[in-house]
Design an enzyme around this catalytic site. Structure first.
Site, short mmCIF file in Angstrom:
data_model
loop_
_atom_site.label_atom_id
_atom_site.label_comp_id
_atom_site.label_asym_id
_atom_site.label_seq_id
_atom_site.Cartn_x
_atom_site.Cartn_y
_atom_site.Cartn_z
N GLY A 111 -68.78 22.13 8.46
CA GLY A 111 -67.55 22.48 9.17
C GLY A 111 -67.79 22.54 10.67
O GLY A 111 -68.92 22.62 11.14
N CYS A 112 -66.71 22.51 11.42
CA CYS A 112 -66.81 22.48 12.88
C CYS A 112 -67.33 23.80 13.43
O CYS A 112 -68.29 23.83 14.20
CB CYS A 112 -65.47 22.10 13.50
SG CYS A 112 -64.06 23.04 12.86
#
Lengths: 342, 342, 342, 342
Positions: B147-148
C-alpha cells in the site's frame, strides 16, 4: 423580519444563501428543503454552519403546503424549478436561481433547454439584475436570478450596448469560471485530481448561457447583438473572469469610454470600476457581492474585463440583493462585506 | 520483450502503469481491461496517452482466457482482485496492486477487510517492497504490491526496527496523502470544490493500512510493534509525506542514526537519504519512483520524514520495479527519471 | 465607537484586521501605518478593500505621536514590535500580534529570539487567549496575541492538561499550516510554483512556537510539559490543522474524555466541539474565528485534532476578540460569521 | 554523445533542460552556469535532481572560455542573453531561450525591449519552431527559441494563415498561462497566497509577445496580420491554453477546416489534433512536449484552442527538439514521453 424559505438548499447556491442570510439583520431562514437530506440538521451536512442553524432540519420539498414564508428562493436545478415555482407563487414572492424563467421567449427556451412546463410565467418573470432592472424587481412577484456567466458579461458590456456603440457581430466573450459553477454533484470532470492541474475550454459555441446574454444585450442595444461565447474552467472554487472583446461603431478616447462606465455605475454599490490601467482579479472579489470592471480601448476596439464571485454576485448574493430590493430593505444588507481575497 | 496485461486499467494506478510502461525498453502492454470502457480506445479515456496506445482498446475483463501475457498486473479494487488473481495465476506471474494479498494472516485480513475468497494464496504471496524482499520477489509467482501509506512508513522505520532499536508502543505515524490516493471514482469528498481548500485527518485510529504497517514492522523488529496511524488529506493530486515518531531503547548520536540509514539504503537507487538538516518535500519526488528520507534525533527520540509519489513508488512505479526484478531486467528500467518537481 | 490604529498594516495580519474591522459595529480603524506604502490609499494596496477604506492612506509609522486611538494593534514582525510597543502604551491599550510579549521568561525569549529590548513589559503582558485568560484580558493594558500554531495546540490540549491527565514526555504536536503563515514578503519557498504541489515538514525540532506552547501547557498542567512539535506547510492559503498525540496517566472512556472538553468549551462561542467520530477540516473554519476540535481515545492514548484559520482565530480575529473583551463590547462583534468553506 | 552547456541554468527553463537532458540517450550536460549558485552542486539547488547530477557544480558564467561543448543553451533573461551569445557562438552552436533573437526587425526589437546590443545577429538567427522551420533549424548556428505564448498561438493559427484564409484585423488571441511563465524569481504577485485563488488578465494590449506572434503570422500569411492579444494568469504551475478567434475570408465546412490542419500536422509527432468536438486541457500535456489542438467553426468564424506545457513545448522541450534537429538526432529523443496528466 422577512421570513425566507430555500428550496433545494443542499447545493452550493443553497449553502451560499444560508451563509449570507445567517447575518442578515432583517431576514431569517425559516425553511430549507432537501430531498436527499430531509430530517438532517443543516450543520451536519454543512459543518461550516455549525453554531448558526443548529435547530434547523432540512425538510421534505414535497411539503410545499407547510411553507409560511415571505419569500421563497428556488435553488433547484433548471427543469426542476419550473415544477415548484407555480406552487410557491401561490403563497410567496419567489426568487428563482435556476435558468427556468430567465429567457422571455418560449421558443428560445425550448430550443436550448427542452419543453417548458410553466411557460405562462415567462412573461411575468423579471430578469433580476439590479443594475439594469431595479425598479421592476421592486414590484416583482417572480424574479429570475441571472446566470453567473451572463451577470459578468452583461455588466461588462451593457453600458456600451445602451449607447448603441457596439458593432453587430463583433462581440467575443471569453469567460473563465471556477469549479463551483458546476454544482455540488460529484463527477469525474470536477474531481480534485482531474481539475486541479487543468484548464480547458468547454461547450465551445454551444453553452446555454449564450441566449441569455444575447437577450439582455439586445434589450440594452435595442436590437439583436449576437455573441461568440467560450467558457473555460479555472482550477479554483470561486470566481468568474470575463474578457469581453468588441468593436465600436466609432473610435473613442480612453476617457470617453471611461465616462460611459462612470455614468452607468457610479451609484452602484456593488460594481467597482477599477482605475485606468488596472484590471480585476477574481481573488479580489471572492466571497463578496462585488463586480470589478477594468477597461481598455485602442481606437474603436475595446477589451473589458469583469470579475465576480460566481456563487455570490453570480448567484446567491445577487438573489439576496434582489430580496432586499423587493422588500424595501437596505440593498446592501448582509452583502456589503469585504472579499476574502487571500 | 515482456508482455504485460493490466486488469482494471481504467483507474489511476492503471493509468500510471500505462504511462510508465509506455517508455519501457523491454516490456510492452498487450492488454488493458476495463468493464466500464470495454471497446473504447485507451487514449479516448486518457487523452494524455494519445500517440502512445492508439491501437489499444480496453478489453472486457471477463475474457480472461484470451490473455497471453508474461505478467499480469491486477489494478482492481481489493475484494475484486481476489476474484481474478487465482485465474490469472494459471497463465501469468501476477503483481497485485490491491490490498488482497498483502496480509499474511487470514484472520487479520478478515477482521479488516471481510472474508477472503482466495486465502490459500496468502502464504505464497510475496510482499513486494524491493528494499526488503528483493530476493523473494525475484522468484515470486504472486507479488502483493504494498500500500501507499505502508510504503512510506515502512521505508522510514524499517532500518531502526531491524536493529531492534524501537521501543514498543512508541511509534506514531502521522501521514498525509494527496487526493489521488482515493482513486478515480467521483465522490463529493474528493471533488475539487470540497478538497481544494481543505486539509483534514480521516479514519483516525481505524485505517486499514495499520495492520499492514504493523505486520512489516514486526517482521523487521522480530516482534510485535504496534503503531498509532493517522492519515490526512492534502490538497494536491500526488504525494505522501509521512512524519514518523518513535522512541528508541537507547540514545544515539545523529551520526550513529544516520549510519544505520546509510547502511540500509546506500545501494538502493530509489531511496534518497537527504543531507543532515534537510527534509523531504513531496514535490521533489512527484512523478518519480523515489522515496526521500530525512532524519532527526534528540536523545532517544527520533522523527523520520519520508516522501513518495503515492501513484509511483506507492503503487504503479513500485509494481514495475517488481516486474523488472521478477524478469531479470534492469531494476531501473522505465523508472529512473527525474521528478517533475514544479 | 472604539478608535483603532494598526501598526504595520500592510502585511497579511494587517489586511485581516482591516477586513474584520470594516464591519465592526462599535469600532473603527482611524490609522494604518506602513513604511513601504506610506501616503498610498489602502485600497490601492489591497484592492479587495475598495469601497471600504477609500479615504484612508497608509501613514508613516514614525509619526507615532499623531495617533489618537483607543487601541493600537501592532502587526509588526517580532523584534520590530518591541521597538514601538512601549511608545504606543503611553497613549493606547495595545494588542501585539508579534511574538514579542508572549513569553513570560526573559531568558527563554532571548534564547529563541535574541536579546529583548523591552523586557520590563514581559511580566505585565497578558497572554491573549480568551478561552484561558478572559478575565485578565479584560483589564489588560498590553495583550500578547498568541501565535497561530500555539493557539491550535493549546486549545487542543489545555482541557486535559488542566485536569493533570497528561503524562510528561508523551506529547507530540504534528501541525500543518497554510502558506499565509509565512507572511506577505515574497520568497522562493512560498512562491506559487514551489509551494503549490508540495508538502513538507520544516524547522523539525526547532520551531520558535515550541517554548510558547510549553509555557502555556505548563501553566495549565501546573508543571513542565515538554512537547515534540513538527510544523508542516500545506498548499493552501489559510488554515492550521494540529494533530496532537498524548498519553494519559489513566485510561478514560470516550465519554469521560468528551465530558472534559464539554466542560471546558460549552460556553465558548468560538470553539466548536465536533460530534463523536467527526474530525475537523480547515476548510470548515476558513475566514472565521472558530476553532473546531475532534477527539479520539483508545485506552490512555488520545489523538486530538484541531483546526483554525491561522489569520483569524490564529491572529487577527483573536486580536479583535481580545479588543472586544478589553472594551466591554460583545465578544462576538464582527466575528460571528459563517466560514467561507468552499 | 553531444555535449551541452546551459547558461543561466538555475531558473525554471534551466531546471527543465536539466530534467529533460538527464534521460537523453545521445546528449549530456557538461556545464551549467549560475552566478547566484556558482560552486554549489546542482542537486542542492534542485533536490528533485538528486541522483542525476550529483557530480555537477554550477559554474561561474564569467568562465565562458572554459566551455567545450557542442551546443550552448542560453537560458538567461532577455537583455542578458545578447551579452553572452556572441561569445558563445565562437565555440558552439547556440540555442537561445530568451526573446533576444526572435524578432528579425531591429526597430521592432528596440521599440518593445530597448536597444539591442548584438543586432547584427538578428538576421542570422533562425526562429526555432520546428513545425514551421525544421529545415532552417537543421543548418542553423543560432536558433532563437520561440516564446511560450507565441508557440501556442502560432501553432493554432499558422495553418489557416498559410492558406491566406484569415481576415485582417479579425484575430483575437486570449491566452492563459500557468505561473511558472513568470520565472523563478520571488515576487509578491506570483506568491502562493496571492496567486492561488486568483485569475486575472495582465498587460492587456501591451504584452511583448505580441510583435513575435504578428511577425510569424505575417510570414505565414504573406502579409501583415495584426492581433489583439490578452494574457491571463492561471493558478497552476504549468500550461498555456490559447483560445484564438478569427474570421475567415470565406466560410468553410467543419471537414474543410479539419483537413487543413490534418495537412499541416499529420506528420508532426508533437502536435496532436483532437477529434471533432474535443478541446484540449493543459493537464493532458503537462510535463510533455505536445501541443494539443481543437477546432470549431461556424460559417466563417473559427475558434481554435491549443494547449502546451509552457516550460516544455513552450521552452526547454522545444529547445531540445531543436538540438535534436540541429545535430541529426532522432527528433523525439528524450521528448516522446506521456504527459503527467494527474
Amino acid at each position: 423580519m422577512i421570513k425566507a424559505a430555500i428550496f433545494g438548499a443542499s447545493g452550493y447556491t443553497g449553502l451560499e444563501l444560508l451563509r449570507i442570510l445567517a447575518n442578515h439583520p432583517d431576514a431569517k431562514v425559516v425553511e430549507a428543503t432537501s430531498r436527499q437530506y430531509k430530517g438532517t440538521p443543516v450543520p451536519e451536512v454543512f459543518p461550516a454552519l455549525r453554531g448558526f442553524y443548529d435547530g434547523l432540519l432540512f425538510s421534505d420539498p414535497e411539503d410545499l403546503g407547510s411553507v409560511k414564508a415571505d419569500v421563497a428562493f428556488s435553488a433547484m436545478p433548471h427543469g426542476a424549478s419550473q415544477d415548484v415555482v407555480p406552487e410557491l407563487l401561490k403563497k410567496n414572492r419567489v426568487i428563482d436561481l435556476s435558468a427556468d424563467f430567465r429567457l422571455h421567449d418560449r421558443e428560445t427556451y425550448n430550443a436550448w433547454y427542452g419543453e417548458h412546463k410553466a411557460a405562462h410565467l415567462l412573461s411575468e418573470a423579471v430578469y433580476g439584475l439590479p443594475e439594469l432592472y431595479r425598479k421592476d424587481i421592486k414590484g416583482a412577484r417572480l424574479v429570475a436570478n441571472p446566470g453567473c456567466y451572463p451577470t459578468s458579461a452583461i455588466l461588462a458590456l451593457a453600458p456600451l450596448a445602451k449607447k448603441g456603440l457596439i458593432k453587430a457581430g463583433s462581440v467575443i466573450i471569453d469567460s473563465k469560471s471556477g469549479v463551483s459553477g458546476a454544482g455540488r454533484g460529484a463527477s469525474l470532470a470536477t474531481s480534485f485530481v482531474e481539475a486541479s492541474s487543468g484548464f480547458k475550454a468547454y461547450k465551445v459555441g454551444s453553452h446555454r448561457h449564450t441566449p441569455e446574454i444575447e437577450q439582455e444585450l439586445a434589450v440594452a442595444a435595442g436590437g439583436q447583438l449576437n455573441v461568440r461565447f467560450t467558457p473555460h474552467l479555472i482550477p479554483v472554487s470561486r470566481g468568474i473572469l470575463t474578457t469581453a472583446y468588441a468593436e465600436l461603431n466609432t473610435a473613442l478616447s480612453n476617457q470617453e469610454m471611461r465616462d460611459i462606465y462612470i455614468d452607468a455605475y457610479s451609484k452602484e454599490r456593488f460594481v467597482r470600476l477599477l482605475p485606468d490601467g488596472s484590471f480585476p482579479d477574481i481573488s479580489q472579489v471572492r466571497g463578496s457581492n462585488f463586480c470589478d470592471i477594468g477597461l481598455f480601448i485602442e481606437g474603436s476596439r475595446v477589451t473589458i474585463v469583469s470579475a465576480i464571485d460566481n456563487l455570490v454576485k453570480g448567484a446567491s448574493g445577487k438573489a439576496v440583493q434582489n430580496m432586499n430590493i423587493m422588500f424595501g430593505l437596505d440593498e446592501k444588507a448582509a452583502l456589503f462585506t469585504p472579499p476574502l481575497s487571500i
